[in-house]
Scaffold this motif. Structure first.
Motif, short mmCIF file in Angstrom:
data_model
loop_
_atom_site.label_atom_id
_atom_site.label_comp_id
_atom_site.label_asym_id
_atom_site.label_seq_id
_atom_site.Cartn_x
_atom_site.Cartn_y
_atom_site.Cartn_z
N LEU A 116 0.85 -1.19 0.00
CA LEU A 116 0.00 0.00 0.00
C LEU A 116 0.89 1.24 0.00
N SER A 117 0.58 2.18 -0.88
CA SER A 117 1.33 3.44 -0.87
C SER A 117 0.44 4.56 -1.37
N ALA A 118 0.91 5.78 -1.17
CA ALA A 118 0.16 6.95 -1.66
C ALA A 118 1.10 7.80 -2.50
N ARG A 119 0.60 8.28 -3.61
CA ARG A 119 1.39 9.14 -4.50
C ARG A 119 0.68 10.48 -4.64
N PRO A 120 0.91 11.37 -3.69
CA PRO A 120 0.23 12.68 -3.80
C PRO A 120 0.75 13.46 -5.01
N ALA A 121 -0.15 14.08 -5.72
CA ALA A 121 0.25 14.92 -6.85
C ALA A 121 1.04 16.12 -6.32
N VAL A 122 1.92 16.66 -7.17
CA VAL A 122 2.80 17.75 -6.75
C VAL A 122 1.99 18.95 -6.25
N GLU A 123 0.91 19.23 -6.97
CA GLU A 123 0.13 20.43 -6.63
C GLU A 123 -0.94 20.17 -5.57
#
Lengths: 278, 184
Positions: A116-123
């Motif tokens: 499980l992971s999260a990839r927050p967008a840059v903005e």
């Protein structure tokens, strides 16, 4: 200091499988029984984690792992939110969470890790994002002969699909929250008494912890519940918790109510209230 | 090198993970170990239990209700005759944390389909609703809560109501219903 010599994966899974053999005594189990650990995940966006799913049933079972949305009501209930109803924050949470596998077939006693992971967008704006991860067994198709069972009248064949849902929280940026407690009391319901307490939250993040009620001047709680959250979508939560009649009697009089972080998170005091319960 | 040892709290989960370093690389090196307790939860269907309304002969509209708290069947509508043993589904929850509050989610309504029948055909469908449990029920908020008691049994039962419109034909009606234990 200890010495460990094994590969990460082989030891991880081998130890899990071995542990199943000396674990707690479980009832004779059915297809679909399951164990999930941990029961809460917080991701800070830098790295992923794993949730363990184990088949503790007596038969091979296939499990489906999904992510769903929940919204807390001001009464503390987590209600399901469909993807169509999702607001921007919830949609962003759904987009950023990655997990695999999504379907697992496990023989009895076998665990497997779900990555499980999260990839927050840059903005992505700072804030707390959340999904709820569900683990449910997929029922096996019923044998044909059972389907064709002759019946004079009407018979019902029901298969329960049961499982566990845990929150997955993604904290992005520097977030804070404070909580104030008020209006504690005991109410009498149809079948039992309930302890009620209002929690007011301010800030960008949720809080999570245990509620302890102590007689004034005594450090031992006469009532304690664990795992009480107040999520960012609610500024105020009315907590309603079941009481035995002994607990209800013990709560009356001057008390100190504390809302503390869970012991494993340090147990820091989040909020306290000194009052008398009538 | 830092090695991490993770232990499942209920005793049923035990995992050791080595961070970063390839297998066997530290064969004779000392390493610092940290222990992390993972709280676990397991949910099991209590063996031998199921949601079972027995057999019914239906000649008109009516409702058959099973009460999860008492196990009693209410089959008092004149157009429905019930026979056979009934049962309620019971679930067992185990976690390590005494006093842990858990929300129990039950469906509002599910459709059952007669074996060999056609979905959407009223005579082949039956509604199961009125799901109820013997867990602590907050009627104001329509919410079932289980507070885990390390010294208790921590089981909850589930039952419901069958609603007939009177057109249902004889046969076996199949369906599934979701029960979930929700952490907050």
């Amino acid at each position: 200091m200890i010495r460990l010599a094994a590969s990460r994966l082989s030891c991880f899974l081998a130890c899990l499988a071995a542990a199943g053999t000396f674990g707690i005594a479980l009832p004779v189990s059915a297809q679909g029984d399951l164990l999930v650990a941990p029961t809460r995940v917080i991701l800070d966006g830098r790295r992923g984690t794993e949730v363990i799913l184990s088949n503790i049933g007596s038969e091979e079972a296939t499990y489906r792992i999904g992510i769903e949305l929940r919204r807390m009501t001001s009464e503390g209930q987590l209600v399901e939110v469909s993807r169509e109803e999702a607001n921007e924050l919830e949609q962003a949470a759904m987009r950023m969470v990655r997990y695999a596998p999504r379907r697992i077939t496990l023989p009895p006693g076998q665990p497997q890790a779900v990555r499980l992971s999260a990839r927050p967008a840059v903005e992505l704006p700072d804030g707390e994002y959340r999904v709820h991860m569900s683990f449910r067994a997929i029922p096996k198709p019923q044998p044909v002969e059972e389907q064709a069972e002759q019946a004079q009248g009407i018979k019902i064949k029901l298969i329960p699909i049961y499982g566990v849902t845990i929150p997955v929280i993604i904290r992005h940026g520097r977030l804070q929250a404070t909580v104030a407690l008020s209006d504690p009391g005991i109410v009498t319901g149809e079948k039992q008494k309930w302890f009620q307490l209002t929690m007011q939250r301010e800030g960008e993040s949720s809080t999570y912890g245990e509620i302890r009620v102590m007689k004034r001047g005594n450090s031992e709680p006469v009532y304690m519940v664990r795992g009480v959250a107040i999520y960012p979508e609610v500024g105020e939560r009315r907590v309603t918790l079941p009481l035995s009649s002994e607990q209800a009697a013990a709560l009356k009089g001057p008390v100190r109510i504390e809302y503390r972080e869970m012991p494993e998170a340090g147990g820091a005091l989040i909020a306290a209230l000194e009052t008398a319960i009538g | 090198m830092i090695n991490k040892l993770r232990m499942g709290a209920a005793g049923a989960v035990f995992a050791a993970a080595l961070a970063g370093t390839p297998a066997f690389a530290a064969d004779n090196a000392d390493a610092t170990a940290t222990a992390e307790i993972l709280e676990s939860i397991d949910v099991t269907l209590v063996s031998g239990t199921s949601l079972d309304f027995g057999a019914m002969v239906v000649t008109g509209a009516g409702t058959v209700s099973l009460d999860a708290s008492t196990g009693n069947l209410d089959c008092s509508d004149a157009d429905i005759v019930c026979s056979g043993a009934t049962d309620i589904a019971e679930f067992s929850v185990d976690t390590a944390s005494d006093g842990r509050t858990l929300q129990i989610n039950l469906p509002s309504s599910v459709n059952l389909l007669r074996a060999g029948g056609t979905a959407g055909n009223a005579a082949d469908e039956l509604v199961l609703d009125g799901f109820n449990s013997d867990a602590a029920y907050d009627a104001v908020n329509d919410e079932y809560t289980l507070v885990y008691d390390a010294s208790g049994t921590n089981e909850f039962a589930v039952a419901g109501d069958l609603t007939f419109d009177g057109s249902e034909g004889p046969g076996v009606y199949n369906g599934t219903f979701n029960v979930s234990v929700e952490y907050n």
